[in-house]
Write a protein that holds these residues in place. Sequence first.
Motif, PDB file in Angstrom:
ATOM      1  N   ASP A  50       0.828  -1.201   0.000  1.00  0.00           N
ATOM      2  CA  ASP A  50       0.000   0.000   0.000  1.00  0.00           C
ATOM      3  C   ASP A  50       0.867   1.257   0.000  1.00  0.00           C
ATOM      4  OD1 ASP A  50      -1.800   1.957   2.230  1.00  0.00           O
ATOM      5  OD2 ASP A  50      -2.562   1.411   0.276  1.00  0.00           O
TER       6      ASP A  50
ATOM      7  N   ASN B 270       0.081   5.694   0.402  1.00  0.00           N
ATOM      8  CA  ASN B 270      -0.962   6.595   0.898  1.00  0.00           C
ATOM      9  C   ASN B 270      -1.508   7.423  -0.267  1.00  0.00           C
ATOM     10  OD1 ASN B 270      -2.617   7.796   2.794  1.00  0.00           O
ATOM     11  ND2 ASN B 270      -1.143   9.381   3.309  1.00  0.00           N
ATOM     12  N   ASP B 271      -2.472   6.850  -0.980  1.00  0.00           N
ATOM     13  CA  ASP B 271      -3.045   7.527  -2.149  1.00  0.00           C
ATOM     14  C   ASP B 271      -4.526   7.791  -1.996  1.00  0.00           C
ATOM     15  OD1 ASP B 271      -3.480   4.626  -4.324  1.00  0.00           O
ATOM     16  OD2 ASP B 271      -3.724   4.868  -2.181  1.00  0.00           O
TER      17      ASP B 271
ATOM     18  N   ASP C 240     -10.935   5.293   5.465  1.00  0.00           N
ATOM     19  CA  ASP C 240      -9.767   5.380   4.596  1.00  0.00           C
ATOM     20  C   ASP C 240      -9.492   3.994   4.041  1.00  0.00           C
ATOM     21  OD1 ASP C 240      -6.666   7.221   4.824  1.00  0.00           O
ATOM     22  OD2 ASP C 240      -7.292   5.750   3.356  1.00  0.00           O
TER      23      ASP C 240
ATOM     24  N   ASP D 131      -7.028   2.833   2.559  1.00  0.00           N
ATOM     25  CA  ASP D 131      -5.650   2.358   2.651  1.00  0.00           C
ATOM     26  C   ASP D 131      -5.507   1.403   3.828  1.00  0.00           C
ATOM     27  OD1 ASP D 131      -4.807   3.822   0.451  1.00  0.00           O
ATOM     28  OD2 ASP D 131      -4.539   5.633   1.643  1.00  0.00           O
TER      29      ASP D 131
ATOM     30  N   ASN E  39      -1.429   4.139   6.938  1.00  0.00           N
ATOM     31  CA  ASN E  39      -2.094   4.995   5.944  1.00  0.00           C
ATOM     32  C   ASN E  39      -3.601   5.054   6.160  1.00  0.00           C
ATOM     33  OD1 ASN E  39       0.368   5.459   4.669  1.00  0.00           O
ATOM     34  ND2 ASN E  39       0.142   3.691   3.330  1.00  0.00           N
TER      35      ASN E  39
ATOM     36  N   ASP F  24      -5.154  11.117   7.814  1.00  0.00           N
ATOM     37  CA  ASP F  24      -4.549   9.815   8.038  1.00  0.00           C
ATOM     38  C   ASP F  24      -3.103   9.999   8.492  1.00  0.00           C
ATOM     39  OD1 ASP F  24      -4.362   9.260   4.449  1.00  0.00           O
ATOM     40  OD2 ASP F  24      -3.054  10.412   5.756  1.00  0.00           O
TER      41      ASP F  24
ATOM     42  N   GLY G  33      -0.392   8.685   6.975  1.00  0.00           N
ATOM     43  CA  GLY G  33       0.541   8.348   5.918  1.00  0.00           C
ATOM     44  C   GLY G  33       1.607   9.414   5.743  1.00  0.00           C
TER      45      GLY G  33
ATOM     46  N   PRO H 148       0.697  12.965   4.823  1.00  0.00           N
ATOM     47  CA  PRO H 148      -0.675  12.689   5.262  1.00  0.00           C
ATOM     48  C   PRO H 148      -1.694  13.336   4.342  1.00  0.00           C
ATOM     49  CG  PRO H 148       0.335  14.362   6.654  1.00  0.00           C
ATOM     50  CD  PRO H 148       1.427  13.869   5.732  1.00  0.00           C
TER      51      PRO H 148
END
Length: 932
Positions: free
Chosen positions: A444, A446-447, A478, A480, A484, A536, A538, A541
């Motif tokens: 994964d 963080n998208d 989220d 993710d 993330n 989040d 990530g 973030p």
Amino acid sequence: MAAPQSRPRRGELILLCALLGTLWEIGRGQIRYSVPEEMDKGSFVGNVSKDLGLDPRELAKHRVRIVSRGRMQLFALNPRSGSLITAGRIDREELCAQSPRCLININILVEDKGKLFGIEIEIIDINDNNPKFQVEDLEVKINEIAVPGARYPLPEAVDPDVGVNSLQSYQLNPNHHFSLDMQTGDNGVINPELVLERALDREEEALHHLVLTASDGGEPRRSSTVRIHVTVLDTNDNAPVFAQPIYRVKVLENVPPGTRLLTVTASDPDEGINGKVAYKFRKINEKQTPLFQLNENTGEISIAKSLDYEECSFYEMEIQAEDVGALLGRTKLFISVEDVNDNRPEVIITSLFSPVLENSLPGTVIAFLSVHDQDSGKNGQVVCYTRDNLPFKLEESIDNYYRLVTRKYLDRENVSIYNITVMASDLGTPPLSTETHIALHVADINDNPPTFSRASYSAYILENNLRGASIFSLTAHDPDSQENAQVTYSVTEDMLQGAPLSSYISINSDTGVLYALQSFDYEQIRDLQLLVTASDSGDPPLSSNVSLSLFVLDQNDNAPEILYPALPTDGSTGVELAPRSAEPGYLVTKVVAVDRDSGQNAWLSYRLLKASEPGLFAVGLHTGEVRTARALLDRDSLKQSLVVAVQDHGQPPLSATVTLTVAVADSIPEVLTELGSLKPSVDRNDSSLTLYLVVAVAAVSCVFLAFVIVLLGLRLRRWHKSRLPQGSGGRLVGVPASHFVGVEEVQAFLKTYSHEVSLTADSRKSHLIFPQPNYADTLISQESCEKNDSLLTSIDFHECKNEADCGQQAPPNTDWRFSQAQRPGTSGSQNGDDTGTWPNNQFDTEMLQAMILASASEAADGSSTLGGGAGTMGLSARYGPQFTLQHVPDYRQNVYIPGSNATLTNAAGKRDGKAPAGGNGNKKKSGKKEKK
């Protein structure tokens, strides 16, 4: 095996082979080396790191390794020197048998670069094997009648070496009867034959001993021998003869053991025992012997053991027929094994790069696959592919290697793990296939920002909540994973009523639960607008916002507030006047109350809680109007005490009470007379105090009368000056013209002022209250009334000269009534009687303004005690000397005309029933009084 004397020259061969190997690299990444067989383990083969352009110290960094098929690895990489070395002793004869060139193909995989290099290594033969006969002793039978020149085949020696190291020649020990002749076949094999040079004589020599030596051409030369015993037989002059010189047969590799291949036939024209033939194999190697079976009597050849095309596809052997006289016949047998598609393709995962990031570029290498099928021809041709619905594809590399690469970007949120099925199918009939499953995990990134299920939220909380109470819960999702997908919540800082929003609301950063930090008051804060942010964990973030509207719900926490009648500041009780001539339904007064709550909690209802004369008065349920329930009688007491309760409709309901004192009399003199007839108090101080108060009120009334006369003069003057406001001298300087009223309005006001009187309950502490068009009152004493009859007379002076003008008042104009939705305050919102209308008329408003300004001006100049002394209920006493019109509360729907049964409208005050009689009993005068 190698001879001891070959050791000194082995180093020279190694150097020579290494030099040649470095020069054998040709196109398409193919590298070629050569190495002699039987080298010690760890012997140098070639400098791989140099040929690949890599630093030897970086081999481990680039994860360079050897990948090749086979159960045994023949070569290895030296991690320190970067060279290719032998992993053990290599026997060329075991690997390649009699092949002229022995080539071994291996592959070097550079995992870091995703490249595969093919290396071809030639195993150079050395003379490490002796020529070898199948038997050590051979018995040859020769008939004595054999003629010179007769040839007898001898057994062949086998040398597994190739080239000059293979078998080169045969030698026969010297003999008078025999010689050796060597014939070279089409395949280059040397066949030794024993040639009879001189006729044999069994009687002379029945047995001859010969030695046959086989030698190779290697250095050093190697050889082996076989002892030949020649037995001279009696006469048998015909040898067996085969029907065919060469037999050829084809057989499928999957035929079961015991299957008959063919039958060879040899005939001997001799008769008897000399014509009997026996068959046996000749020139067959050790590996072929267990595969075939020959019936020595019939010549039938059958399969003894399952054949395997992949191990050997062609067999060549000789069959010999021999009679009892040792005469021989020979033939050749060629067996071709045909391939059957009996092997499935093999797929070997050489390297697998898992997990792979979901943002990997298309074309990223996922795995290296090696595909092989042991069959031959079309049966060994393999097609490799994957499912079309997966974002992967196979790219063919070198030497039946495939690369599994991505076709497009991956999305872990849609698919986090791929079960990739690689299909390998050959082209045989029927085709055989193999499935290989690869589990590929997608890592994964963080998208994806956290998202809320709704674009906005609404929450509700009752006022007077507990501090720390939970209000609402927000949840953001989220898609993710791991950090993330760890969401934290926060509220954007803002200001609310001069205080930071964080002092009102807090949010749990982990759960998204909102808490109230203060107890909310609906009357102060009715709603809050929040902006909640979900972030989040990530890198970097991501976050998203959502708006939350928090509405505060009203509770019934405010009791009704009574605006009128207002309690005097000196502790006395206001008195309302009800004429004895009032008919049922006469409006005595009106209780005005408001509730700071809203909705149902502010709906007010009025009821009569207690009355000194039950049944005499009634209170409007929704209007608060106090009216007479029946006609007043002479026996009714002058002083009536009423307790009115105002209650809202909240749960639980809250209420307030007010005590009203109603004086039953037709006029002020009558009230004063009846008050004077009451027994005076024994206390002289109280009597003196009342006298002073009455005198003060009378003085104020006189001053007010003078002010009215001056006001009339000013109005007349302004009338003659085109109605423009002009300045006046004396005490009226600085008063705006809009604050004055006309003559007719003053006359109407004086009529109302002279008759609408309220008295206090105590006869010895009475205050005359002259209600003005609003709810401000003026008090006069009994003595002032007795000494100022001229005031009443002057009021009567303004009677109507025209009887037509003195008739009954016109009904109220309903166009100026306020509907329930238009009435300010909560008492107007009740479903009550719509009998109250308001003085929106300009004249009524100006009249009220003139009264207020005159009273305030006189009080400021010290010329009057209006509202200034204790015990009064004037404007100054209620609002202070700085009172102006803007300080008057806008409770117009609750203002009424005391002493009548109607409230003010834009035309005239509405009254219920017949007009009451005047203070002196003259109904005509009373009717005039109520005209406006």
